[in-house]
Design a protein around this motif. Structure first.
Motif, PDB file in Angstrom:
ATOM      1  N   PHE A 101       0.559  -1.136   0.104  1.00 28.94           N
ATOM      2  CA  PHE A 101       0.125  -0.412   0.026  1.00 28.94           C
ATOM      3  C   PHE A 101       0.333   0.997  -0.071  1.00 28.94           C
ATOM      4  CE2 PHE A 101       0.383  -2.238   3.792  1.00 28.94           C
ATOM      5  CZ  PHE A 101       1.154  -1.052   4.936  1.00 28.94           C
ATOM      6  N   PRO A 102       0.594   2.526  -0.786  1.00 29.08           N
ATOM      7  CA  PRO A 102       0.821   3.502  -0.697  1.00 29.08           C
ATOM      8  C   PRO A 102       1.701   3.910   1.182  1.00 29.08           C
ATOM      9  CG  PRO A 102      -0.823   3.646  -2.048  1.00 29.08           C
ATOM     10  CD  PRO A 102      -0.561   2.556  -1.101  1.00 29.08           C
ATOM     11  N   THR A 103       2.886   4.327   0.599  1.00 22.99           N
ATOM     12  CA  THR A 103       3.320   5.511   2.395  1.00 22.99           C
ATOM     13  C   THR A 103       4.456   6.510   1.663  1.00 22.99           C
ATOM     14  OG1 THR A 103       5.404   4.013   1.988  1.00 22.99           O
ATOM     15  CG2 THR A 103       3.589   2.750   3.496  1.00 22.99           C
ATOM     16  N   GLY A 104       4.839   6.894   3.668  1.00 23.62           N
ATOM     17  CA  GLY A 104       5.715   8.061   2.293  1.00 23.62           C
ATOM     18  C   GLY A 104       4.540   9.887   2.936  1.00 23.62           C
ATOM     19  N   PHE A 105       3.323   9.599   3.256  1.00 25.38           N
ATOM     20  CA  PHE A 105       2.436  10.437   3.567  1.00 25.38           C
ATOM     21  C   PHE A 105       2.555  11.334   4.517  1.00 25.38           C
ATOM     22  CE2 PHE A 105      -0.784   7.477   0.901  1.00 25.38           C
ATOM     23  CZ  PHE A 105      -0.263   7.717  -0.246  1.00 25.38           C
ATOM     24  N   PRO A 106       3.204  13.131   4.637  1.00 30.36           N
ATOM     25  CA  PRO A 106       3.325  14.140   4.962  1.00 30.36           C
ATOM     26  C   PRO A 106       2.075  13.364   6.842  1.00 30.36           C
ATOM     27  CG  PRO A 106       3.508  15.148   3.752  1.00 30.36           C
ATOM     28  CD  PRO A 106       2.471  13.435   3.460  1.00 30.36           C
TER      29      PRO A 106
END
Length: 409
Positions: free
Chosen positions: A324-329
């Motif tokens: 799943f996507p990560t790296g979100f502030p």
């Protein structure tokens, strides 16, 4: 654990750690034992407290045996209680620990497993034998669900592997976690995890979406039955099989109409139970650990703080899928009420210092209240202040209807 041990007066380094933990060292893997040894020698570290299961199963305690660095955690043999569901179930049977009926299969006998699941009308629990980060268990209610779980096992694990089919028990679950030297045990407050992703105990299994402690219905009678049927036989088994066991021991228990039954062991402090149990622990964790390693556990007393503690996990959208996507502030942590604890799980800092998501269970917020309802309301008010893209929380942590325990107790 880093937070609690620091409050107890220890200087703590965490390998590899994360963006929320001071003195984290992300370049060192928890299973790179020579690198850990070199780090300890460089920094004068004399005590290692093991958090996750992987280094225990890989033998971190055995690696340091005979050195001047002490390790709080069982050796590889003791860690097998968690690292192999098949071996663990055999241990329970050998020593009379109350548990569910089960049937062992190998991956080359999938047809036999499907037939057994069909015979049991799909009312089974499928358990992968090895470590699976809290996601190797499938609770099934139909033949279709059981066959789908077996298909998923075959898809996720290539080559030869073992697994169990267990009868599906009914009743509320609680977690009992203790500190033990293999002869004696000091139990922490009873806690309750919320494993399923969705409110109402729906959806896939996760590593845990939240927890609370203590558990109101786990009264003296319940705890006495757990001690008699599960904890004491386990300790006798550790003694009979001569495990060198110093560490945490976790009992995942279901309170069935026939009495308490053990679902699984963990040979570490369970998560997310740890995030509520350690704030609730008034005693020094460092002193309890040192007393255990010194053979003085019998001289200790575990003191708990008053009131209730509730922890809510903020997870990445898409968790617990494989990717799943990560790296979100992540924003809002600086706006939390001072009484709220924010424990980081899957976080990291970018090159510019921005705090971002870095995995499935990103944060756990913990609130306290004199009554359980107060703690629930407090933490959920604060959860709304924290944001990142696609953040997901389970909305009913600590809010299951209190069960009526009945049956052969």
């Amino acid at each position: 654990m880093a937070w609690k041990l620091t409050r107890d007066g220890a200087t703590v380094h965490v390998l590899p750690g994360n963006a929320g933990i001071p003195n984290s060292h992300p370049h060192i893997s928890a299973t790179d034992f020579p690198a850990i040894q070199a780090f300890c020698q460089e920094h004068g570290v004399k005590l290692i407290v093991v958090g996750p299961e992987a280094p225990l199963a890989a033998g971190v305690t055995d690696f340091f045996q005979g050195s001047d660095i002490r390790v709080f955690g069982p050796g590889r043999a003791g860690a097998t209680l968690e690292s192999s569901k098949v071996w663990s179930k055999d241990f329970m049977r050998r020593h009379g620990v109350a548990t569910a009926l089960s049937w062992q299969f190998r991956s080359d006998k999938m047809d036999e497993a499907r037939a057994k699941a069909t015979e049991l009308n799909g009312d089974v629990v499928v358990k992968f034998d090895g470590l699976a980060a809290g996601k190797g268990v499938y609770v099934c209610s139909s033949v279709e669900e059981a066959h789908a779980a077996l298909d998923d096992l075959a898809r996720l694990h290539s080559g030869w592997f073992s697994f169990l089919l267990e009868e599906k028990l009914t009743g509320p679950e609680i977690s009992i976690i203790g500190i033990t030297d293999g002869n004696r045990i000091r139990l922490l407050a009873p806690s309750q995890d919320h494993k399923q992703l969705l409110a109402g105990d729906k959806g896939p299994n996760t590593g845990g979406m939240g927890a609370y402690c203590p558990v109101p219905f786990a009264d003296d009678n319940v705890l006495a039955a757990i001690r008699t049927d599960i904890v004491d036989p386990t300790l006798r088994g550790l003694q009979n099989e001569q495990f060198d066991f110093n560490g945490f021991l976790y009992f995942g228990i279901m309170l069935t109409p026939q009495g308490p039954k053990l679902l699984e062991y963990n040979t570490r402090l369970g998560d997310p139970e740890a995030e509520v149990l350690l704030p609730a622990l008034e005693s020094s964790l460092l002193e309890l650990i040192e007393a255990t390693l010194d053979g003085k556990l019998q001289q200790t007393v575990v003191r708990q703080r008053r009131g209730y503690y509730v922890g809510v996990v903020l997870a990445s959208g898409g968790y617990p899928a494989a990717s799943f996507p990560t790296g979100f502030p992540i924003t809002g942590l600086d706006q939390l009420h001072p009484s709220i604890l924010a424990f980081h799980g899957a976080t990291k800092r970018t090159e510019t210092g921005e705090l971002v998501t870095n995995g499935g269970r990103v944060l756990v917020l913990v609130g306290h209240g004199e009554e359980l309802e107060d703690a629930v309301a407090h933490v959920y008010r604060e959860v709304e202040r924290v944001n990142f893209q696609d953040a997901y929380i389970r909305t009913d942590i600590g809010q299951r209807p209190e069960p009526t325990l009945a049956g052969n107790w």
